[in-house]
Design a protein around this motif. Structure first.
Motif, PDB file in Angstrom:
ATOM      1  N   ALA A  17       0.838  -1.202   0.000  1.00  0.00           N
ATOM      2  CA  ALA A  17       0.000   0.000   0.000  1.00  0.00           C
ATOM      3  C   ALA A  17       0.872   1.249   0.000  1.00  0.00           C
ATOM      4  N   GLN A  18       1.969   1.205   0.736  1.00  0.00           N
ATOM      5  CA  GLN A  18       2.903   2.334   0.774  1.00  0.00           C
ATOM      6  C   GLN A  18       3.721   2.410  -0.517  1.00  0.00           C
ATOM      7  N   ALA A  19       4.178   1.277  -0.992  1.00  0.00           N
ATOM      8  CA  ALA A  19       5.123   1.232  -2.111  1.00  0.00           C
ATOM      9  C   ALA A  19       4.494   1.603  -3.448  1.00  0.00           C
ATOM     10  N   VAL A  20       3.195   1.379  -3.594  1.00  0.00           N
ATOM     11  CA  VAL A  20       2.514   1.666  -4.864  1.00  0.00           C
ATOM     12  C   VAL A  20       2.656   3.145  -5.222  1.00  0.00           C
ATOM     13  N   ASP A  21       2.344   4.024  -4.285  1.00  0.00           N
ATOM     14  CA  ASP A  21       2.443   5.461  -4.553  1.00  0.00           C
ATOM     15  C   ASP A  21       3.881   5.849  -4.879  1.00  0.00           C
ATOM     16  N   GLY A  22       4.818   5.273  -4.141  1.00  0.00           N
ATOM     17  CA  GLY A  22       6.227   5.574  -4.369  1.00  0.00           C
ATOM     18  C   GLY A  22       6.697   5.178  -5.755  1.00  0.00           C
ATOM     19  N   ALA A  23       6.225   4.037  -6.223  1.00  0.00           N
ATOM     20  CA  ALA A  23       6.629   3.557  -7.548  1.00  0.00           C
ATOM     21  C   ALA A  23       6.100   4.478  -8.643  1.00  0.00           C
ATOM     22  N   VAL A  24       4.854   4.903  -8.514  1.00  0.00           N
ATOM     23  CA  VAL A  24       4.264   5.791  -9.521  1.00  0.00           C
ATOM     24  C   VAL A  24       4.962   7.154  -9.490  1.00  0.00           C
ATOM     25  N   THR A  25       5.195   7.679  -8.286  1.00  0.00           N
ATOM     26  CA  THR A  25       5.891   8.962  -8.147  1.00  0.00           C
ATOM     27  C   THR A  25       7.291   8.883  -8.756  1.00  0.00           C
ATOM     28  N   ALA A  26       7.996   7.791  -8.491  1.00  0.00           N
ATOM     29  CA  ALA A  26       9.346   7.600  -9.038  1.00  0.00           C
ATOM     30  C   ALA A  26       9.313   7.503 -10.567  1.00  0.00           C
ATOM     31  N   ALA A  27       8.288   6.843 -11.089  1.00  0.00           N
ATOM     32  CA  ALA A  27       8.161   6.701 -12.547  1.00  0.00           C
ATOM     33  C   ALA A  27       7.944   8.060 -13.203  1.00  0.00           C
ATOM     34  N   ILE A  28       7.096   8.887 -12.590  1.00  0.00           N
ATOM     35  CA  ILE A  28       6.831  10.222 -13.138  1.00  0.00           C
ATOM     36  C   ILE A  28       8.104  11.069 -13.087  1.00  0.00           C
ATOM     37  N   ALA A  29       8.826  10.990 -11.969  1.00  0.00           N
ATOM     38  CA  ALA A  29      10.086  11.741 -11.839  1.00  0.00           C
ATOM     39  C   ALA A  29      11.109  11.271 -12.873  1.00  0.00           C
ATOM     40  N   ALA A  30      11.169   9.951 -13.087  1.00  0.00           N
ATOM     41  CA  ALA A  30      12.106   9.396 -14.073  1.00  0.00           C
ATOM     42  C   ALA A  30      11.732   9.850 -15.482  1.00  0.00           C
ATOM     43  N   ARG A  31      10.435   9.905 -15.759  1.00  0.00           N
ATOM     44  CA  ARG A  31       9.982  10.393 -17.076  1.00  0.00           C
ATOM     45  C   ARG A  31      10.378  11.863 -17.242  1.00  0.00           C
ATOM     46  N   ASP A  32      10.132  12.664 -16.212  1.00  0.00           N
ATOM     47  CA  ASP A  32      10.433  14.097 -16.291  1.00  0.00           C
ATOM     48  C   ASP A  32      11.935  14.344 -16.449  1.00  0.00           C
ATOM     49  N   ALA A  33      12.737  13.392 -15.942  1.00  0.00           N
ATOM     50  CA  ALA A  33      14.200  13.497 -16.072  1.00  0.00           C
ATOM     51  C   ALA A  33      14.711  12.880 -17.381  1.00  0.00           C
ATOM     52  N   GLY A  34      13.779  12.356 -18.195  1.00  0.00           N
ATOM     53  CA  GLY A  34      14.166  11.786 -19.480  1.00  0.00           C
ATOM     54  C   GLY A  34      14.718  10.373 -19.398  1.00  0.00           C
ATOM     55  N   LYS A  35      14.517   9.703 -18.257  1.00  0.00           N
ATOM     56  CA  LYS A  35      15.073   8.351 -18.075  1.00  0.00           C
ATOM     57  C   LYS A  35      14.146   7.250 -18.584  1.00  0.00           C
ATOM     58  N   ASP A  37      10.111   6.621 -20.747  1.00  0.00           N
ATOM     59  CA  ASP A  37       9.134   7.337 -21.559  1.00  0.00           C
ATOM     60  C   ASP A  37       7.727   7.190 -20.967  1.00  0.00           C
ATOM     61  N   GLN A  38       6.789   7.885 -21.585  1.00  0.00           N
ATOM     62  CA  GLN A  38       5.409   7.877 -21.083  1.00  0.00           C
ATOM     63  C   GLN A  38       4.803   6.478 -21.133  1.00  0.00           C
ATOM     64  N   ALA A  39       5.190   5.675 -22.116  1.00  0.00           N
ATOM     65  CA  ALA A  39       4.653   4.307 -22.193  1.00  0.00           C
ATOM     66  C   ALA A  39       5.010   3.517 -20.938  1.00  0.00           C
ATOM     67  N   ASP A  40       6.241   3.701 -20.435  1.00  0.00           N
ATOM     68  CA  ASP A  40       6.631   3.037 -19.197  1.00  0.00           C
ATOM     69  C   ASP A  40       5.818   3.550 -18.012  1.00  0.00           C
ATOM     70  N   VAL A  41       5.636   4.861 -17.960  1.00  0.00           N
ATOM     71  CA  VAL A  41       4.854   5.426 -16.853  1.00  0.00           C
ATOM     72  C   VAL A  41       3.445   4.843 -16.875  1.00  0.00           C
ATOM     73  N   THR A  42       2.845   4.788 -18.047  1.00  0.00           N
ATOM     74  CA  THR A  42       1.489   4.233 -18.187  1.00  0.00           C
ATOM     75  C   THR A  42       1.463   2.771 -17.754  1.00  0.00           C
ATOM     76  N   ALA A  43       2.463   1.999 -18.174  1.00  0.00           N
ATOM     77  CA  ALA A  43       2.537   0.580 -17.798  1.00  0.00           C
ATOM     78  C   ALA A  43       2.714   0.431 -16.286  1.00  0.00           C
ATOM     79  N   ILE A  44       3.558   1.282 -15.702  1.00  0.00           N
ATOM     80  CA  ILE A  44       3.797   1.219 -14.254  1.00  0.00           C
ATOM     81  C   ILE A  44       2.535   1.618 -13.496  1.00  0.00           C
TER      82      ILE A  44
END
Length: 118
Positions: A17-35, A37-44
Motif C-alpha cells: 500500500a505504501q510502495a505503490v504510490d512511491g513507484a508511480v511517483t518515481a516513474a513520473i520523476a524518471a519520465r520528467d528526467a528523461g530516463k 518514456d510515457q509508455a513506461d509510466v502508463t505501464a507502471i
C-alpha cells in the motif's frame, strides 16, 4: 520461530500500500528526467493500480473468518487472476527497477501462499 505465513502476507500487503504510490511517483520523476518514456509510466501506473486493488482484496480475505488453508487458496487465486506477470512484462527492462520493490512484495505474498513468483 519462523514468521507465520499469514503475518508475512499481512506485512507485505501493508508495505505494498505504501510502495505503490512511491513507484508511480518515481516513474513520473524518471519520465520528467528523461530516463523513461510515457509508455513506461502508463505501464507502471497500470501495474500499480492492479497491485493496489489486489492488495485490498487480499487484506479483506485475511480479515475474513476463513481458516488459513482457505485464505491461502483464495489469495493465490486473487494474485494469479491479477495477471501481474503479464503486466510486468509491459514495463521496459530499464524501468523495471522502478517496480522492483512491488515485485519483491508480491513475490513474498506468493511464496507465503505457496504460489509461483512473478
Amino acid at each position: 520461530a519462523p514468521t507465520p505465513p499469514q503475518i508475512t502476507v499481512a506485512n507485505s500487503v501493508n508495505a505494498l500500500a505504501q510502495a505503490v504510490d512511491g513507484a508511480v511517483t518515481a516513474a513520473i520523476a524518471a519520465r520528467d528526467a528523461g530516463k523513461v518514456d510515457q509508455a513506461d509510466v502508463t505501464a507502471i501506473e497500470s501495474f500499480a493500480a492492479v497491485i493496489a486493488t489486489t492488495g485490498k482484496q487480499v487484506d479483506a480475505e485475511l480479515r475474513s473468518a476463513d481458516d488459513w488453508a482457505t485464505q491461502r487458496t483464495k489469495i493465490l487465486v486473487m494474485v494469479s487472476n491479477a495477471s501481474l506477470g503479464t503486466l510486468k512484462a509491459h514495463i521496459s527492462p530499464g524501468a523495471q527497477v522502478l517496480v522492483s520493490s512491488l515485485v519483491a512484495l508480491v513475490n513474498q505474498i506468493l511464496t507465503a501462499v505457496g504460489g509461483p513468483t512473478i
